[in-house]
Design a protein around this motif. Structure first.
Motif, PDB file in Angstrom:
ATOM      1  N   ASN A 238       0.818  -1.212   0.000  1.00  0.00           N
ATOM      2  CA  ASN A 238       0.000   0.000   0.000  1.00  0.00           C
ATOM      3  C   ASN A 238       0.855   1.267   0.000  1.00  0.00           C
ATOM      4  N   GLY A 239       1.916   1.257  -0.813  1.00  0.00           N
ATOM      5  CA  GLY A 239       2.761   2.437  -0.924  1.00  0.00           C
ATOM      6  C   GLY A 239       3.685   2.668   0.250  1.00  0.00           C
ATOM      7  N   SER A 240       3.842   1.647   1.114  1.00  0.00           N
ATOM      8  CA  SER A 240       4.631   1.816   2.335  1.00  0.00           C
ATOM      9  C   SER A 240       5.548   0.625   2.573  1.00  0.00           C
ATOM     10  N   PHE A 241       6.663   0.896   3.258  1.00  0.00           N
ATOM     11  CA  PHE A 241       7.512  -0.157   3.781  1.00  0.00           C
ATOM     12  C   PHE A 241       7.170  -0.378   5.240  1.00  0.00           C
ATOM     13  N   HIS A 242       7.039  -1.651   5.613  1.00  0.00           N
ATOM     14  CA  HIS A 242       6.751  -2.008   7.002  1.00  0.00           C
ATOM     15  C   HIS A 242       7.953  -2.750   7.558  1.00  0.00           C
ATOM     16  N   TRP A 243       8.535  -2.190   8.615  1.00  0.00           N
ATOM     17  CA  TRP A 243       9.663  -2.829   9.281  1.00  0.00           C
ATOM     18  C   TRP A 243       9.146  -3.539  10.519  1.00  0.00           C
ATOM     19  N   TRP A 244       9.422  -4.845  10.609  1.00  0.00           N
ATOM     20  CA  TRP A 244       8.847  -5.652  11.677  1.00  0.00           C
ATOM     21  C   TRP A 244       9.853  -5.923  12.769  1.00  0.00           C
ATOM     22  N   ASN A 245       9.319  -6.118  13.968  1.00  0.00           N
ATOM     23  CA  ASN A 245      10.159  -6.373  15.131  1.00  0.00           C
ATOM     24  C   ASN A 245      10.812  -7.738  15.032  1.00  0.00           C
ATOM     25  N   THR A 257       5.206  -2.699  21.384  1.00  0.00           N
ATOM     26  CA  THR A 257       3.768  -2.490  21.179  1.00  0.00           C
ATOM     27  C   THR A 257       3.434  -2.059  19.758  1.00  0.00           C
ATOM     28  N   HIS A 258       4.451  -1.675  18.976  1.00  0.00           N
ATOM     29  CA  HIS A 258       4.164  -1.185  17.627  1.00  0.00           C
ATOM     30  C   HIS A 258       5.358  -1.437  16.720  1.00  0.00           C
ATOM     31  N   PRO A 275      -1.078  -6.347  16.593  1.00  0.00           N
ATOM     32  CA  PRO A 275      -2.331  -6.908  17.104  1.00  0.00           C
ATOM     33  C   PRO A 275      -2.228  -7.224  18.594  1.00  0.00           C
ATOM     34  N   LYS A 276      -3.320  -7.047  19.297  1.00  0.00           N
ATOM     35  CA  LYS A 276      -3.335  -7.209  20.746  1.00  0.00           C
ATOM     36  C   LYS A 276      -2.804  -8.570  21.150  1.00  0.00           C
TER      37      LYS A 276
END
Length: 419
Positions: A238-245, A257-258, A275-276
């Protein structure tokens, strides 16, 4: 700044010596439009260049595929050779058990890497591959953007020398529906402090690097680098890079938490809540990935790996919602080898990919799983059916005691985009 290099992997066609079919019947003056057209038509080189310009035009691409948010994935591929080799081999897995899998390359030999250690794929994005010198120190590494369909590649200019030693990761952003140009986002540590990070962006339109925004902090365990041998932590969606933990040795998320995501067109950095948590100290994040314009997260229920929840991220980034719940005990009826002898360790499997189908209820989105014995299986998330997709060749070596490769599978998509 080094010059931008573009080369064609295939040999150029020679100019045809056959006369243009109309030339025998028409006495044409060399200055007439028809004569000029005849000369163009008699040159295969010119025709190829004209056709390439036409079919890679963004308007043409929109006409060919006006509704789909992203091209369709035809197969998955991954590095299959051991890490001691100088150049990785690649295996391709068909996404339909009835289809013959297209194998566009076995190794990457589109150019001679200056370090002589071969070239490896780091990321796949809408038909283009981000590649790099294999087993090289970052300060000496060369990066490439390669189109395996057209055999074209581009060698990226080096980032500023004083910054190269701080590089944490490189990622490719390409959306052919929006633009014929791609960007490469570099995440590096700031020269000011190792606790701060800086984003640099390379554009195929400007052919240069530039800094984006101010230095920033990141959650402690954030991963910024994809690898050919373990689960990638950076995802384009969606036009974004997501960096994961980062994952612990048990495959669990730590207590952050994020995560962070970077909207490339806006050049803005934002936070995305995880997610919770369902457990007191951690939860298992077994898979994160994009398919057909949707971002998914698959969460396990601890080390037993029996129940999995599939979450999807809302397009407006407002939050996660649960899409499916999977009970792996249903799969063991067909593949009992998934069960370990020790009941306290549960099921042995690895989620390689989640593939979304446009008509989910009719076609059935599915998980691609690796199970012991070198088998790759297809699990339909809608009707719960299961079947074998592919199997490692006899004698293939495995990397751990569970006979799982834990490979990073990337999407192969045919594309006519120029690099």
């Amino acid at each position: 700044m080094e010059s931008y290099v573009v080369k064609l992997g295939a040999k150029r066609s020679r100019t045809s010596k056959q006369p243009y079919p109309f030339s025998r019947d028409l006495k044409l003056k060399s200055s007439s439009p028809i004569a000029s057209a005849a000369k163009v038509a008699s040159s295969e080189d010119l025709l190829i260049q004209i056709l390439l310009s036409l079919i890679t035009n963004p308007h043409f691409l929109r006409l060919c595929n006006p509704l789909s948010p992203s091209p369709s994935v035809s197969s998955l591929f991954f590095a299959s050779s051991s890490s001691c080799r100088s150049n990785p081999d690649y295996q391709f897995i068909p996404l339909d058990v009835n289809d013959k899998c297209l194998v566009p390359f076995k190794t990457l030999d589109f150019t001679d890497d200056p370090l002589g250690s071969g070239i490896a794929v780091l990321q796949s994005c809408n038909g283009l591959l981000l590649c790099a010198s294999y087993r090289a120190r970052e300060i000496k590494r060369t990066y490439y953007v390669y189109n395996p369909t057209t055999k074209q590649f581009a060698t990226l200019p080096q980032i500023r020398h004083e910054c190269s030693k701080y590089v944490c990761g490189m990622t490719l952003a390409f959306d052919p529906i929006k633009s014929p140009f791609y960007k490469v986002v570099c995440l590096r540590r700031s020269e000011k402090s190792r606790q701060l990070f800086q984003i640099e962006i390379y554009s195929s339109e400007t052919l240069s690097w530039r800094a984006s925004g101010e230095p920033f902090t990141a959650p402690k365990h954030t991963e910024f680098q994809n690898s050919i041998y373990w689960n990638g932590s950076v995802h384009w969606w969606n036009g974004s890079f997501h960096w994961w933990n980062g994952f612990t040795n048990h495959g669990c998320w730590r207590m952050d938490t994020h995560t962070l995501y970077f909207k490339v067109d806006e050049e803005s950095l934002k936070q995305l809540p995880i997610p919770k948590k369902q457990y007191a100290y951690y939860h298992v994040a077994s898979y994160v990935g994009e398919s057909e314009g949707h971002l998914y997260l698959v969460e396990g229920d601890s080390d037993f790996n029996r129940l999995f929840k599939v979450y999807e991220l809302a397009r407006d980034f407002s939050g996660w919602f649960m899409k499916y719940q999977v009970d792996m005990s249903e799969v063991t009826n067909v593949f009992p080898e998934m069960m370990k002898k020790n009941p306290f360790h549960g099921y042995t499997l690895k989620i390689i990919s989640l593939v979304r189908k446009e008509k989910e209820e009719k076609d059935g989105s599915f998980l691609v799983l690796e199970i012991p014995g070198g088998q790759i299986i297809h699990y339909n998330l809608v009707d719960k059916s299961v079947k074998k997709l592919w199997e490692f060749p006899p004698g293939h070596k495995f990397y751990n005691d569970n006979c799982l490769r834990h490979v990073l599978a990337l999407s192969y998509i045919e594309s006519l985009a120029c690099v």
